[in-house]
Structures are given as structure tokens and as C-alpha cells.
Write an enzyme that holds these catalytic residues in place. Structure first.
Site, mmCIF file in Angstrom:
data_model
loop_
_atom_site.group_PDB
_atom_site.id
_atom_site.type_symbol
_atom_site.label_atom_id
_atom_site.label_comp_id
_atom_site.label_asym_id
_atom_site.label_seq_id
_atom_site.Cartn_x
_atom_site.Cartn_y
_atom_site.Cartn_z
ATOM 1 N N ASP A 140 0.870 -1.173 0.000
ATOM 2 C CA ASP A 140 0.000 0.000 0.000
ATOM 3 C C ASP A 140 0.907 1.223 0.000
ATOM 4 O O ASP A 140 2.129 1.106 0.168
ATOM 5 C CB ASP A 140 -0.915 -0.004 1.231
ATOM 6 C CG ASP A 140 -1.918 1.151 1.235
ATOM 7 O OD1 ASP A 140 -2.368 1.540 0.147
ATOM 8 O OD2 ASP A 140 -2.236 1.671 2.324
ATOM 9 N N TYR A 191 -1.419 7.733 -2.795
ATOM 10 C CA TYR A 191 -1.565 7.419 -4.209
ATOM 11 C C TYR A 191 -2.819 8.058 -4.810
ATOM 12 O O TYR A 191 -2.877 8.328 -6.002
ATOM 13 C CB TYR A 191 -1.691 5.904 -4.405
ATOM 14 C CG TYR A 191 -0.428 5.101 -4.236
ATOM 15 C CD1 TYR A 191 0.823 5.699 -4.098
ATOM 16 C CD2 TYR A 191 -0.491 3.717 -4.230
ATOM 17 C CE1 TYR A 191 1.967 4.938 -3.948
ATOM 18 C CE2 TYR A 191 0.645 2.937 -4.090
ATOM 19 C CZ TYR A 191 1.875 3.542 -3.947
ATOM 20 O OH TYR A 191 2.994 2.781 -3.800
ATOM 21 N N GLY A 192 -3.837 8.250 -3.980
ATOM 22 C CA GLY A 192 -5.173 8.573 -4.477
ATOM 23 C C GLY A 192 -5.301 9.878 -5.231
ATOM 24 O O GLY A 192 -6.292 10.087 -5.934
ATOM 25 N N THR A 214 -8.103 1.185 2.051
ATOM 26 C CA THR A 214 -7.717 0.388 3.215
ATOM 27 C C THR A 214 -7.458 1.239 4.454
ATOM 28 O O THR A 214 -7.356 0.700 5.563
ATOM 29 C CB THR A 214 -6.477 -0.471 2.905
ATOM 30 O OG1 THR A 214 -5.444 0.363 2.355
ATOM 31 C CG2 THR A 214 -6.826 -1.562 1.911
ATOM 32 N N HIS A 215 -7.365 2.558 4.302
ATOM 33 C CA HIS A 215 -7.287 3.436 5.468
ATOM 34 C C HIS A 215 -8.636 3.553 6.191
ATOM 35 O O HIS A 215 -8.682 3.787 7.401
ATOM 36 C CB HIS A 215 -6.861 4.850 5.064
ATOM 37 C CG HIS A 215 -5.406 5.011 4.758
ATOM 38 N ND1 HIS A 215 -4.829 4.498 3.622
ATOM 39 C CD2 HIS A 215 -4.410 5.638 5.444
ATOM 40 C CE1 HIS A 215 -3.538 4.806 3.619
ATOM 41 N NE2 HIS A 215 -3.259 5.490 4.699
ATOM 42 N N CYS A 242 -4.217 -2.037 -1.554
ATOM 43 C CA CYS A 242 -4.393 -0.638 -1.936
ATOM 44 C C CYS A 242 -5.460 -0.591 -3.011
ATOM 45 O O CYS A 242 -5.262 -1.142 -4.106
ATOM 46 C CB CYS A 242 -3.078 -0.063 -2.455
ATOM 47 S SG CYS A 242 -3.245 1.559 -3.235
ATOM 48 N N ASN A 243 -6.596 0.037 -2.715
ATOM 49 C CA ASN A 243 -7.692 0.089 -3.670
ATOM 50 C C ASN A 243 -7.337 0.905 -4.912
ATOM 51 O O ASN A 243 -7.756 0.583 -6.018
ATOM 52 C CB ASN A 243 -8.928 0.699 -3.009
ATOM 53 C CG ASN A 243 -9.640 -0.274 -2.100
ATOM 54 O OD1 ASN A 243 -10.518 -1.017 -2.502
ATOM 55 N ND2 ASN A 243 -9.260 -0.273 -0.829
ATOM 56 N N THR A 244 -6.562 1.980 -4.737
ATOM 57 C CA THR A 244 -6.225 2.826 -5.876
ATOM 58 C C THR A 244 -5.397 2.054 -6.898
ATOM 59 O O THR A 244 -5.678 2.086 -8.104
ATOM 60 C CB THR A 244 -5.472 4.083 -5.407
ATOM 61 O OG1 THR A 244 -6.292 4.810 -4.490
ATOM 62 C CG2 THR A 244 -5.123 4.973 -6.577
#
Length: 271
Positions: A9, A41-42, A180-181, A72-74
Site C-alpha cells: 500500500d 496514491y489517491g 484500506t485506510h 491498496c484500492n487505488t
């Protein structure tokens, strides 16, 4: 094949995935990489995120991981194909994993700006539930405020109220924590949402998918008894960052329940 699980992440958020993995598979060995030199990253461009993913996954591949979890979703939304091409091992993503498990037709997604703009959650959910109504909300203020550490701040509550307002107005009954945060915000979000709205953490679905992969690699799935004592999580997990190791170790304590040993690594060196 190595039974080492690699996770990555941009910062602390992926530790929510690591912790669920450690709880569900207490014999697993893990390597966690926080790319803290480039967090968050977002708010980066698609090209940046794809280039970063290639570099990060190449580094993890050279550490001989046997399976890769995109914590990490992004990166999952914008660079899953990059990770699959580069990893050389099975890749488990958060988005497809949770989409298959959802049972709602009125879904809200809280995510980074890049993830929300990509439409990745909407596409994945529609692939499994074609008639679902999906509303994705970008939440650019969340990650910097969460990483700052004050989860009781007025700024965080005000931001949460603003991001939740369109979801409540749309009548969603399920809200996916699409970064994930965001599980760290569960108490605050629960307080602000109507009681019937369910909060869903994609990490639960992704970690569940790991079971067969770990079994095939000689790892021990959940619930399997062993005469071998379980090694404490701190002793079977290597934690690496691209930024400041001490700062990450300090911040990680409240996410993992213990202070991990953290080492700084150079992602340009893949030996």
C-alpha cells in the site's frame, strides 16, 4: 512455491488488510511494503500509479513472495493488470473480492479520488449484480487526516459528514470502505450513518480468498489444528517502507496492536 504473502500500500492503510490476514491465518508469513515516500496514491495521475505499481510489484517479486495482495484500492482500480503481468504469482485484489460477496442493490462506495473516478467498483459490482445502484464518492481529505493520527478531529468529522450526505440521500443500505485506510473510521462512520446501513471492509473478502492459495502453497488454512505453536505476528512478518522507518513504526502500533520492526528499502534495487 513460496508461502510468503506479499502485501503493499502507499502507507499505513494496508495494515488493516495485514491484520485481518494475521488473525485469520495465524501460521502465515508476510512481507508488507508501505510506499510511504509517495503517499498518498489517491491524488496521483493514472500514469504515475501504474508506473509505481510496476516498480513496487517488481521489488516484491524479487523478495520471492508466493502470492501478492493488492492492499491498496487505488492501485487495484488502476493497475491490476500491471500487477498481474509483473508479479509472476497469483494476485488477489480487494475490489473483485468484495464485489462477489455483496448482497445489496443499493451500494455506496467511499474511496480515494482516483479510485472513484476510475469507476472500478461500479464495474466490478455490476459484473456480479447487474441491477445494483452504485454511487462512488471520492474522499480526498480522508487519507491525510487519518495518517496524521487524530481520528477525533473536527476536520475529519466535517469531511465525513460531507462525503456521506449524498449516500444517505440516495438511500444506500451498504457502504463499502473503498480504501484500506477507511476501516479506521468505522466508529465515526457508524455514528453518522443511519442504523440500518451496513459498513463493508473489502479486506475480509480478499483475505477469505487467500485460503485455497495458502493451502496449495503449503501454508495452513484457517481452523486447521497444528501441534506447532503459533509464532507471534511480529516474528513472522517483515515490514518495509520506502520512507522513514521510525515514523512508520510509531504510526503502525495503533493499526496492528504491536510496534513492528520496520526497515527502509530502496525500491529501485530489486536484488
Amino acid at each position: 512455491m513460496s508461502a510468503l504473502v506479499g502485501l503493499f500500500d502507499s502507507g499505513l492503510g494496508g495494515l488493516t488488510v495485514l491484520r485481518r490476514l494475521q488473525e485469520r491465518y495465524p501460521h502465515s508469513s508476510c512481507l508488507y511494503l508501505g510506499d510511504t515516500a509517495r503517499v498518498p496514491y489517491g491524488q496521483r495521475s493514472v500514469a504515475d500509479i501504474r508506473a509505481i505499481a510496476a516498480e513496487v510489484v517488481a521489488w516484491l517479486r524479487h523478495q520471492q513472495v508466493g502470492v501478492l495482495v493488492m492492499a491498496c484500492n487505488t492501485s487495484n482500480a488502476l493497475a491490476l493488470d500491471v500487477a498481474v503481468a509483473e508479479a509472476g504469482v497469483p494476485v488477489v485484489g480487494l475490489i473483485d473480492s468484495v464485489a462477489a460477496d455483496l448482497g445489496s442493490d443499493r451500494v455506496g462506495v467511499l474511496a480515494t479520488s482516483a479510485t472513484a473516478a476510475s469507476g472500478a467498483y461500479r464495474r466490478a459490482i455490476h459484473a456480479c449484480h447487474p441491477h445494483a445502484q452504485v454511487l462512488e464518492i471520492g474522499c480526498p481529505a480522508f487519507v491525510p487526516l487519518i495518517e496524521a493520527g487524530d481520528l477525533q478531529s473536527v476536520q475529519l468529522e466535517e469531511a465525513a459528514r460531507g462525503y456521506l450526505a449524498p449516500l444517505v440521500a440516495a438511500g444506500v443500505d451498504t457502504v463499502v470502505l473503498g480504501c484500506t485506510h477507511y476501516p479506521m473510521l468505522r466508529p465515526l462512520l457508524t455514528e453518522l450513518l443511519p442504523p440500518h446501513v451496513r459498513l463493508v471492509d473489502p479486506a475480509e473478502s480478499a483475505v477469505k480468498r487467500l485460503g485455497p492459495l495458502l493451502a496449495s502453497m503449503g501454508g495452513m488454512p484457517e481452523g486447521e489444528l497444528s501441534e506447532v505453536a503459533v509464532v507471534p505476528p511480529a516474528d513472522r512478518t517483515r515490514v518495509c517502507v520506502s520512507g522513514c522507518a521510525e515514523a512508520f513504526a510509531d504510526g503502525a502500533s495503533r493499526w496492528l496492536g504491536y510496534r513492528p520492526a520496520v526497515e527502509r528499502v530502496d525500491l529501485r534495487s530489486v536484488g
